[in-house]
Enzyme design. Structure first.
Site, PDB file in Angstrom:
ATOM      1  N   ARG A 131       0.815  -1.218   0.000  1.00  0.00           N
ATOM      2  CA  ARG A 131       0.000   0.000   0.000  1.00  0.00           C
ATOM      3  C   ARG A 131       0.851   1.272   0.000  1.00  0.00           C
ATOM      4  NH1 ARG A 131      -5.620  -0.661   1.768  1.00  0.00           N
ATOM      5  NH2 ARG A 131      -6.190  -2.663   0.878  1.00  0.00           N
ATOM      6  N   ARG A 143      -3.646   6.818   0.744  1.00  0.00           N
ATOM      7  CA  ARG A 143      -4.142   8.007   1.435  1.00  0.00           C
ATOM      8  C   ARG A 143      -3.151   8.715   2.342  1.00  0.00           C
ATOM      9  NH1 ARG A 143      -9.481   5.954   4.054  1.00  0.00           N
ATOM     10  NH2 ARG A 143      -8.283   4.042   3.853  1.00  0.00           N
ATOM     11  N   ARG A 173      -6.888  11.692  -6.007  1.00  0.00           N
ATOM     12  CA  ARG A 173      -8.060  10.866  -5.709  1.00  0.00           C
ATOM     13  C   ARG A 173      -9.337  11.712  -5.698  1.00  0.00           C
ATOM     14  NH1 ARG A 173     -11.901   8.345  -4.542  1.00  0.00           N
ATOM     15  NH2 ARG A 173     -12.270   6.790  -2.934  1.00  0.00           N
ATOM     16  N   ASP A 221      -7.014  -2.840  -7.230  1.00  0.00           N
ATOM     17  CA  ASP A 221      -7.505  -3.492  -6.013  1.00  0.00           C
ATOM     18  C   ASP A 221      -7.823  -4.945  -6.317  1.00  0.00           C
ATOM     19  OD1 ASP A 221      -8.413  -2.650  -3.121  1.00  0.00           O
ATOM     20  OD2 ASP A 221      -9.850  -4.125  -3.835  1.00  0.00           O
ATOM     21  N   TYR A 256     -14.840 -11.740   0.450  1.00  0.00           N
ATOM     22  CA  TYR A 256     -15.613 -10.529   0.115  1.00  0.00           C
ATOM     23  C   TYR A 256     -16.810 -10.876  -0.766  1.00  0.00           C
ATOM     24  CZ  TYR A 256     -11.760  -7.787   2.028  1.00  0.00           C
ATOM     25  OH  TYR A 256     -10.830  -7.257   2.874  1.00  0.00           O
TER      26      TYR A 256
HETATM   27  O1  1CP Z   1      -0.123  -1.542  -2.450  1.00  0.00           O
HETATM   28  C1  1CP Z   1      -0.435  -0.674  -3.254  1.00  0.00           C
HETATM   29  O2  1CP Z   1       0.015   0.496  -3.193  1.00  0.00           O
HETATM   30  C2  1CP Z   1      -1.263  -1.068  -4.471  1.00  0.00           C
HETATM   31  C3  1CP Z   1      -2.682  -0.886  -4.349  1.00  0.00           C
HETATM   32  C4  1CP Z   1      -3.589  -1.831  -3.556  1.00  0.00           C
HETATM   33  C5  1CP Z   1      -3.478  -3.189  -3.265  1.00  0.00           C
HETATM   34  C6  1CP Z   1      -2.323  -4.130  -3.526  1.00  0.00           C
HETATM   35  C7  1CP Z   1      -4.835  -1.382  -3.082  1.00  0.00           C
HETATM   36  C8  1CP Z   1      -5.339  -0.006  -3.188  1.00  0.00           C
HETATM   37  N1  1CP Z   1      -5.501  -2.481  -2.559  1.00  0.00           N
HETATM   38  C9  1CP Z   1      -4.677  -3.588  -2.644  1.00  0.00           C
HETATM   39  C10 1CP Z   1      -4.995  -4.959  -2.223  1.00  0.00           C
HETATM   40  C11 1CP Z   1      -6.144  -5.212  -1.316  1.00  0.00           C
HETATM   41  N2  1CP Z   1      -7.390  -4.663  -1.349  1.00  0.00           N
HETATM   42  C12 1CP Z   1      -6.135  -6.200  -0.307  1.00  0.00           C
HETATM   43  C13 1CP Z   1      -4.971  -7.118  -0.026  1.00  0.00           C
HETATM   44  C14 1CP Z   1      -3.902  -6.463   0.761  1.00  0.00           C
HETATM   45  C15 1CP Z   1      -4.265  -6.032   2.164  1.00  0.00           C
HETATM   46  O3  1CP Z   1      -4.653  -6.894   2.966  1.00  0.00           O
HETATM   47  O4  1CP Z   1      -4.121  -4.832   2.443  1.00  0.00           O
HETATM   48  C16 1CP Z   1      -7.396  -6.199   0.312  1.00  0.00           C
HETATM   49  C17 1CP Z   1      -7.854  -7.085   1.457  1.00  0.00           C
HETATM   50  C18 1CP Z   1      -8.185  -5.215  -0.353  1.00  0.00           C
HETATM   51  C19 1CP Z   1      -9.609  -4.891  -0.077  1.00  0.00           C
HETATM   52  C20 1CP Z   1      -9.781  -3.463   0.234  1.00  0.00           C
HETATM   53  N3  1CP Z   1      -9.691  -2.474  -0.702  1.00  0.00           N
HETATM   54  C21 1CP Z   1      -9.973  -2.866   1.492  1.00  0.00           C
HETATM   55  C22 1CP Z   1      -9.969  -3.588   2.826  1.00  0.00           C
HETATM   56  C23 1CP Z   1     -11.301  -3.742   3.442  1.00  0.00           C
HETATM   57  C24 1CP Z   1     -11.212  -4.620   4.675  1.00  0.00           C
HETATM   58  O5  1CP Z   1     -11.851  -5.664   4.671  1.00  0.00           O
HETATM   59  O6  1CP Z   1     -10.495  -4.285   5.638  1.00  0.00           O
HETATM   60  C25 1CP Z   1     -10.084  -1.466   1.292  1.00  0.00           C
HETATM   61  C26 1CP Z   1     -10.366  -0.407   2.315  1.00  0.00           C
HETATM   62  C27 1CP Z   1      -9.871  -1.244  -0.106  1.00  0.00           C
HETATM   63  C28 1CP Z   1      -9.805   0.066  -0.803  1.00  0.00           C
HETATM   64  C29 1CP Z   1      -8.444   0.470  -1.250  1.00  0.00           C
HETATM   65  N4  1CP Z   1      -7.603  -0.290  -2.056  1.00  0.00           N
HETATM   66  C30 1CP Z   1      -6.457   0.403  -2.312  1.00  0.00           C
HETATM   67  C31 1CP Z   1      -6.568   1.681  -1.649  1.00  0.00           C
HETATM   68  C32 1CP Z   1      -5.536   2.776  -1.704  1.00  0.00           C
HETATM   69  C33 1CP Z   1      -7.797   1.707  -0.987  1.00  0.00           C
HETATM   70  C34 1CP Z   1      -8.375   2.869  -0.191  1.00  0.00           C
HETATM   71  C35 1CP Z   1      -9.430   3.539  -0.999  1.00  0.00           C
HETATM   72  C36 1CP Z   1      -9.320   5.038  -1.088  1.00  0.00           C
HETATM   73  O7  1CP Z   1      -8.333   5.613  -1.591  1.00  0.00           O
HETATM   74  O8  1CP Z   1     -10.271   5.699  -0.640  1.00  0.00           O
END
Ligand code: 1CP
Length: 349
Positions: A32, A36, A45, A82, A158
């Site tokens: 990540r 943010r 964003r 994502d 999910y």
């Molecule tokens: O790492 C990076 O910089 C690349 C971008 C990336 C990756 C690899 C994002 C952007 N998401 C992911 C993978 C991801 N998404 C995972 C696996 C890794 C981890 O466990 O962190 C999971 C479980 C998700 C699902 C997801 N997407 C969640 C989690 C919800 C929960 O159950 O806790 C959330 C909040 C997102 C949204 C998201 N994805 C990525 C970002 C930057 C965001 C935030 C959204 C925003 O900018 O408002």
């Protein structure tokens, strides 16, 4: 340019580490790393529309992917996207609700699985592949580009639960209640994940990571069946079509099952979560795979001497073998970017 310099330009340090070499300093990237906590991400964003709009906008997604590379000089960029674009591309309704996270129309039975469709899968994901192409063409050759997808189990939690949950109860219950039905969903996810990862590789990804963020709630037999076995099939499928591309697995929170994951899947690299003891990583995992990890993301929030101390400990224990510095899970939004700069300085000094 002398030959040593041109050699190091040809092989990014991340790829050297994944081929089994030890490096001093080790390559570093952070899960990540785009997101943010960066003001430049928040700004972009805000102008992009919804989160999924951003994921499907190649120009903006490429810019977001490159932001942390420009600011900190990481050894790898990870595609900005994502894991939930996969259910979206299979026709499930997926939304990201502001300050809440992902919300999907839950799949609760075989009829729900039967409604998923593969016909538009790759067409739907074409903008993501275009992001990969654009990023690769702007990146320096010393910086590796990582593609990724969610592991079938984590994506299924999910798809079945409809949102994130602390215990993934909906998917675990589905898998106990109707094993064969759940297996249909998992097999579908294995097949499309192989297609999707191979397409990312064709577009320019040099490494792929499989995120099994919710592997840790599975008892051992369930873990072997729903985390390690699908990952093994994906490793096999990707290797058949893209030999030589390293694969990193991340069975987060799997504890002592980490070793069985490495053995069962044959991954090139294994991403270690925050709770894994360094001695276990060194003695039980590093002889079998390149290890990646495992700084606590919250230490990056607090910073200071405690951060430096823990970074030094991790380097002391793991730098002697193939190693990639990373966090044990993703950066959290309240992380001060200056602490990331402090971390980079500590690793590279
Ligand atoms: O790492 C990076 O910089 C690349 C971008 C990336 C990756 C690899 C994002 C952007 N998401 C992911 C993978 C991801 N998404 C995972 C696996 C890794 C981890 O466990 O962190 C999971 C479980 C998700 C699902 C997801 N997407 C969640 C989690 C919800 C929960 O159950 O806790 C959330 C909040 C997102 C949204 C998201 N994805 C990525 C970002 C930057 C965001 C935030 C959204 C925003 O900018 O408002």
């Amino acid at each position: 340019m002398d030959t040593t310099a041109s050699e190091s330009v040809e092989t990014p340090p991340l790829l050297k580490a994944l081929s089994g070499q030890s490096n001093n300093p080790p390559p570093i990237w952070l899960m990540r790393q785009a997101g943010r906590y960066l003001p430049e991400y928040r700004e972009l964003r805000a102008s992009a529309g919804s989160f999924l709009d951003l994921c499907y906008n190649p120009e903006l997604a490429a810019r977001v992917t490159l932001q942390p590379i420009e600011r900190f000089g990481f050894d790898a960029a990870i595609l900005f996207s994502d894991i939930l674009v996969v259910p979206d591309a299979l026709g499930q309704d997926v939304k990201f609700v502001e300050n809440e996270g992902p919300v999907l129309d839950p799949i609760t039975d075989r009829e729900g699985i039967a409604k998923l469709g593969r016909d538009n899968f790759m067409t739907h994901l074409e903008p993501v592949l275009e992001t990969v192409r654009q990023v690769r063409s702007s990146l320096d050759s010393s910086v590796a580009l990582i593609g990724f997808c969610g592991a079938p189990w984590t994506v299924a939690t999910y798809m079945v639960g409809g949102r994130g949950s602390p215990d993934q109860a909906a998917a675990r219950s589905f898998a106990y209640r109707d094993r064969d039905g759940f297996a249909v969903l998992m097999d579908l996810l294995v097949e499309v994940s192989v297609d999707y990862l191979c397409a990312q590789i064709d577009a320019g990804a040099q490494v792929v990571q499989l995120f099994d963020s919710w592997a840790g709630n599975l008892p051992e037999d369930e873990f072997a069946k729903w985390s390690a076995e699908p990952a093994r099939k994906i490793v096999e499928g990707v290797r058949r079509r893209a030999p030589g591309i390293p694969i990193i697995g991340f069975p987060r929170a799997a504890g002592t099952l980490y070793r069985s994951f490495v053995d069962q899947t044959g991954v090139d690299g294994v991403s270690c979560d925050t709770s894994l003891p360094l001695a276990y990583i060194r003695d039980d995992l590093q002889p079998h795979a390149t290890v990646q990890g495992n700084l606590d993301p919250l230490l990056l929030v607090s910073g200071g001497e405690a951060l430096d101390r823990r970074v030094d400990e991790i380097l002391d224990v793991l730098s002697g073998g193939p190693f990639i510095f990373n966090l044990g899970h993703g950066i959290v939004p309240q992380t001060p970017p200056e602490h990331v700069a402090q971390l980079m300085k500590r690793i590279r000094q």
